[in-house]
Design a protein around this motif. Structure first.
Motif, PDB file in Angstrom:
ATOM      1  N   PRO A  52       0.829  -1.207   0.000  1.00 38.14           N
ATOM      2  CA  PRO A  52       0.000   0.000   0.000  1.00 38.14           C
ATOM      3  C   PRO A  52       0.864   1.259   0.000  1.00 38.14           C
ATOM      4  CG  PRO A  52      -0.119  -1.105   2.144  1.00 38.14           C
ATOM      5  CD  PRO A  52       0.722  -1.957   1.242  1.00 38.14           C
ATOM      6  N   SER A  53       0.373   2.273  -0.663  1.00 41.76           N
ATOM      7  CA  SER A  53       1.123   3.522  -0.702  1.00 41.76           C
ATOM      8  C   SER A  53       0.842   4.324   0.567  1.00 41.76           C
ATOM      9  CB  SER A  53       0.758   4.320  -1.946  1.00 41.76           C
ATOM     10  OG  SER A  53      -0.607   4.647  -1.922  1.00 41.76           O
ATOM     11  N   GLU A  54       1.783   5.155   0.898  1.00 47.25           N
ATOM     12  CA  GLU A  54       1.644   6.018   2.070  1.00 47.25           C
ATOM     13  C   GLU A  54       0.573   7.073   1.812  1.00 47.25           C
ATOM     14  OE1 GLU A  54       3.518   6.000   5.028  1.00 47.25           O
ATOM     15  OE2 GLU A  54       4.237   4.056   4.330  1.00 47.25           O
ATOM     16  N   PRO A  55      -0.194   7.431   2.843  1.00 46.52           N
ATOM     17  CA  PRO A  55      -1.157   8.527   2.643  1.00 46.52           C
ATOM     18  C   PRO A  55      -0.410   9.838   2.374  1.00 46.52           C
ATOM     19  CG  PRO A  55      -1.282   7.624   4.894  1.00 46.52           C
ATOM     20  CD  PRO A  55      -0.223   6.861   4.151  1.00 46.52           C
ATOM     21  N   LEU A  56      -1.055  10.697   1.628  1.00 41.61           N
ATOM     22  CA  LEU A  56      -0.432  11.984   1.315  1.00 41.61           C
ATOM     23  C   LEU A  56      -0.355  12.848   2.569  1.00 41.61           C
ATOM     24  CD1 LEU A  56      -2.254  12.805  -2.024  1.00 41.61           C
ATOM     25  CD2 LEU A  56       0.126  12.159  -1.741  1.00 41.61           C
ATOM     26  N   PRO A  57       0.696  13.650   2.675  1.00 44.21           N
ATOM     27  CA  PRO A  57       0.796  14.570   3.816  1.00 44.21           C
ATOM     28  C   PRO A  57      -0.358  15.583   3.787  1.00 44.21           C
ATOM     29  CG  PRO A  57       2.850  14.541   2.531  1.00 44.21           C
ATOM     30  CD  PRO A  57       1.839  13.751   1.773  1.00 44.21           C
ATOM     31  N   GLU A  58      -0.727  16.066   4.942  1.00 44.56           N
ATOM     32  CA  GLU A  58      -1.834  17.022   5.059  1.00 44.56           C
ATOM     33  C   GLU A  58      -1.591  18.272   4.219  1.00 44.56           C
ATOM     34  OE1 GLU A  58      -5.178  18.985   5.583  1.00 44.56           O
ATOM     35  OE2 GLU A  58      -4.896  16.878   6.117  1.00 44.56           O
ATOM     36  N   TRP A  59      -0.335  18.713   4.125  1.00 45.55           N
ATOM     37  CA  TRP A  59      -0.079  19.941   3.355  1.00 45.55           C
ATOM     38  C   TRP A  59      -0.419  19.760   1.881  1.00 45.55           C
ATOM     39  CZ3 TRP A  59       3.353  20.103  -0.651  1.00 45.55           C
ATOM     40  CH2 TRP A  59       4.320  19.109  -0.726  1.00 45.55           C
ATOM     41  N   VAL A  60      -0.270  18.529   1.366  1.00 47.83           N
ATOM     42  CA  VAL A  60      -0.629  18.267  -0.029  1.00 47.83           C
ATOM     43  C   VAL A  60      -2.145  18.338  -0.189  1.00 47.83           C
ATOM     44  CG1 VAL A  60      -0.622  16.537  -1.879  1.00 47.83           C
ATOM     45  CG2 VAL A  60       1.425  16.887  -0.482  1.00 47.83           C
ATOM     46  N   LEU A  61      -2.867  17.760   0.754  1.00 49.10           N
ATOM     47  CA  LEU A  61      -4.334  17.803   0.699  1.00 49.10           C
ATOM     48  C   LEU A  61      -4.839  19.238   0.826  1.00 49.10           C
ATOM     49  CD1 LEU A  61      -5.066  14.686   2.936  1.00 49.10           C
ATOM     50  CD2 LEU A  61      -4.880  14.806   0.433  1.00 49.10           C
ATOM     51  N   ALA A  62      -4.205  20.013   1.699  1.00 50.85           N
ATOM     52  CA  ALA A  62      -4.589  21.421   1.855  1.00 50.85           C
ATOM     53  C   ALA A  62      -4.307  22.190   0.567  1.00 50.85           C
ATOM     54  CB  ALA A  62      -3.832  22.048   3.022  1.00 50.85           C
ATOM     55  N   ARG A  63      -3.195  21.898  -0.078  1.00 51.03           N
ATOM     56  CA  ARG A  63      -2.855  22.573  -1.341  1.00 51.03           C
ATOM     57  C   ARG A  63      -3.850  22.203  -2.435  1.00 51.03           C
ATOM     58  NH1 ARG A  63      -2.499  26.038  -3.844  1.00 51.03           N
ATOM     59  NH2 ARG A  63      -1.030  26.457  -5.482  1.00 51.03           N
ATOM     60  N   ARG A  64      -4.283  20.931  -2.465  1.00 47.53           N
ATOM     61  CA  ARG A  64      -5.288  20.495  -3.428  1.00 47.53           C
ATOM     62  C   ARG A  64      -6.587  21.274  -3.212  1.00 47.53           C
ATOM     63  NH1 ARG A  64      -7.116  14.567  -2.687  1.00 47.53           N
ATOM     64  NH2 ARG A  64      -5.008  14.056  -3.321  1.00 47.53           N
ATOM     65  N   ARG A  65      -6.978  21.455  -1.951  1.00 48.34           N
ATOM     66  CA  ARG A  65      -8.194  22.234  -1.659  1.00 48.34           C
ATOM     67  C   ARG A  65      -8.014  23.693  -2.086  1.00 48.34           C
ATOM     68  NH1 ARG A  65      -7.926  18.778   2.884  1.00 48.34           N
ATOM     69  NH2 ARG A  65      -6.877  20.398   4.096  1.00 48.34           N
ATOM     70  N   GLY A  66      -6.805  24.220  -1.913  1.00 46.41           N
ATOM     71  CA  GLY A  66      -6.518  25.588  -2.331  1.00 46.41           C
ATOM     72  C   GLY A  66      -6.642  25.768  -3.835  1.00 46.41           C
ATOM     73  N   ILE A  67      -6.183  24.797  -4.591  1.00 50.27           N
ATOM     74  CA  ILE A  67      -6.334  24.847  -6.047  1.00 50.27           C
ATOM     75  C   ILE A  67      -7.810  24.792  -6.411  1.00 50.27           C
ATOM     76  CG2 ILE A  67      -5.906  23.567  -8.194  1.00 50.27           C
ATOM     77  CD1 ILE A  67      -3.135  22.824  -6.940  1.00 50.27           C
ATOM     78  N   ILE A  72     -15.723  18.620 -12.171  1.00 47.13           N
ATOM     79  CA  ILE A  72     -15.504  20.010 -11.740  1.00 47.13           C
ATOM     80  C   ILE A  72     -15.761  20.126 -10.242  1.00 47.13           C
ATOM     81  CG2 ILE A  72     -16.277  22.417 -11.980  1.00 47.13           C
ATOM     82  CD1 ILE A  72     -14.709  21.368 -14.432  1.00 47.13           C
ATOM     83  N   ASN A  73     -16.844  19.537  -9.775  1.00 49.20           N
ATOM     84  CA  ASN A  73     -17.181  19.589  -8.355  1.00 49.20           C
ATOM     85  C   ASN A  73     -16.080  18.960  -7.506  1.00 49.20           C
ATOM     86  OD1 ASN A  73     -18.673  18.068  -5.882  1.00 49.20           O
ATOM     87  ND2 ASN A  73     -19.533  20.108  -6.289  1.00 49.20           N
ATOM     88  N   ARG A  74     -15.595  17.807  -7.905  1.00 45.52           N
ATOM     89  CA  ARG A  74     -14.534  17.131  -7.140  1.00 45.52           C
ATOM     90  C   ARG A  74     -13.248  17.956  -7.102  1.00 45.52           C
ATOM     91  NH1 ARG A  74     -15.963  12.232 -10.367  1.00 45.52           N
ATOM     92  NH2 ARG A  74     -17.642  11.261  -9.201  1.00 45.52           N
ATOM     93  N   ILE A  75     -12.934  18.591  -8.219  1.00 46.12           N
ATOM     94  CA  ILE A  75     -11.736  19.440  -8.256  1.00 46.12           C
ATOM     95  C   ILE A  75     -11.919  20.635  -7.329  1.00 46.12           C
ATOM     96  CG2 ILE A  75     -10.368  21.003  -9.722  1.00 46.12           C
ATOM     97  CD1 ILE A  75     -10.885  18.922 -12.022  1.00 46.12           C
ATOM     98  N   GLU A  76     -13.062  21.275  -7.409  1.00 52.44           N
ATOM     99  CA  GLU A  76     -13.320  22.441  -6.555  1.00 52.44           C
ATOM    100  C   GLU A  76     -13.334  22.069  -5.073  1.00 52.44           C
ATOM    101  OE1 GLU A  76     -16.774  24.625  -7.795  1.00 52.44           O
ATOM    102  OE2 GLU A  76     -15.840  25.274  -9.655  1.00 52.44           O
ATOM    103  N   GLN A  77     -13.832  20.890  -4.748  1.00 52.15           N
ATOM    104  CA  GLN A  77     -13.874  20.450  -3.358  1.00 52.15           C
ATOM    105  C   GLN A  77     -12.524  19.920  -2.876  1.00 52.15           C
ATOM    106  OE1 GLN A  77     -16.580  20.765  -1.268  1.00 52.15           O
ATOM    107  NE2 GLN A  77     -17.386  21.949  -2.983  1.00 52.15           N
ATOM    108  N   GLY A  78     -11.655  19.571  -3.820  1.00 54.27           N
ATOM    109  CA  GLY A  78     -10.348  19.027  -3.460  1.00 54.27           C
ATOM    110  C   GLY A  78     -10.428  17.638  -2.863  1.00 54.27           C
ATOM    111  N   THR A  79     -11.501  16.918  -3.182  1.00 49.95           N
ATOM    112  CA  THR A  79     -11.712  15.602  -2.577  1.00 49.95           C
ATOM    113  C   THR A  79     -10.959  14.482  -3.272  1.00 49.95           C
ATOM    114  OG1 THR A  79     -13.725  15.291  -3.880  1.00 49.95           O
ATOM    115  CG2 THR A  79     -13.991  16.184  -1.661  1.00 49.95           C
ATOM    116  N   ARG A  80     -10.564  14.697  -4.514  1.00 57.15           N
ATOM    117  CA  ARG A  80      -9.862  13.648  -5.270  1.00 57.15           C
ATOM    118  C   ARG A  80      -8.706  14.286  -6.040  1.00 57.15           C
ATOM    119  NH1 ARG A  80     -14.186  10.796  -4.415  1.00 57.15           N
ATOM    120  NH2 ARG A  80     -15.052   9.050  -5.353  1.00 57.15           N
ATOM    121  N   PRO A  81      -7.667  13.506  -6.275  1.00 56.06           N
ATOM    122  CA  PRO A  81      -6.582  14.033  -7.105  1.00 56.06           C
ATOM    123  C   PRO A  81      -7.074  14.264  -8.535  1.00 56.06           C
ATOM    124  CG  PRO A  81      -6.119  11.751  -6.423  1.00 56.06           C
ATOM    125  CD  PRO A  81      -7.424  12.142  -5.824  1.00 56.06           C
TER     126      PRO A  81
END
Length: 78
Positions: A2-17, A46-55
């Motif tokens: 299994p791959s390591e979970p992404l760091p929180e800062w990456v998830l926060a950056r995805r939400r920022g985008i 579009i919704n998923r990108i705006e919500q930052g819920t998925r890569p």
């Protein structure tokens, strides 16, 4: 393995985008559905990108930036 979970800062950056995409879309007075049509994507994407819920792929962001008539850099700038 299994791959390591992404760091929180990456998830926060995805939400920022996602926030940048939403802000640009609202500024252009476009619905998620209309932006999806213009970018050749579906509204759920579009919704998923705006919500930052998925890569998402860089290709999708390029399509969205083109549809919005905005530089890609504006959508990913911190």
């Amino acid at each position: 393995m299994p791959s390591e979970p992404l760091p929180e800062w990456v998830l926060a950056r995805r939400r920022g985008i996602g926030d940048q995409v939403r802000n640009a879309r609202v500024k252009k007075q476009l619905s998620q559905e209309r932006l999806a049509e213009m970018a050749g994507l579906d509204r759920k994407t579009i919704n998923r990108i705006e919500q930052g819920t998925r890569p998402t792929s860089i290709d999708r962001l390029i399509l969205i930036a083109h549809a919005l008539g905005t530089p890609l850099a504006d959508l990913v700038r911190e």
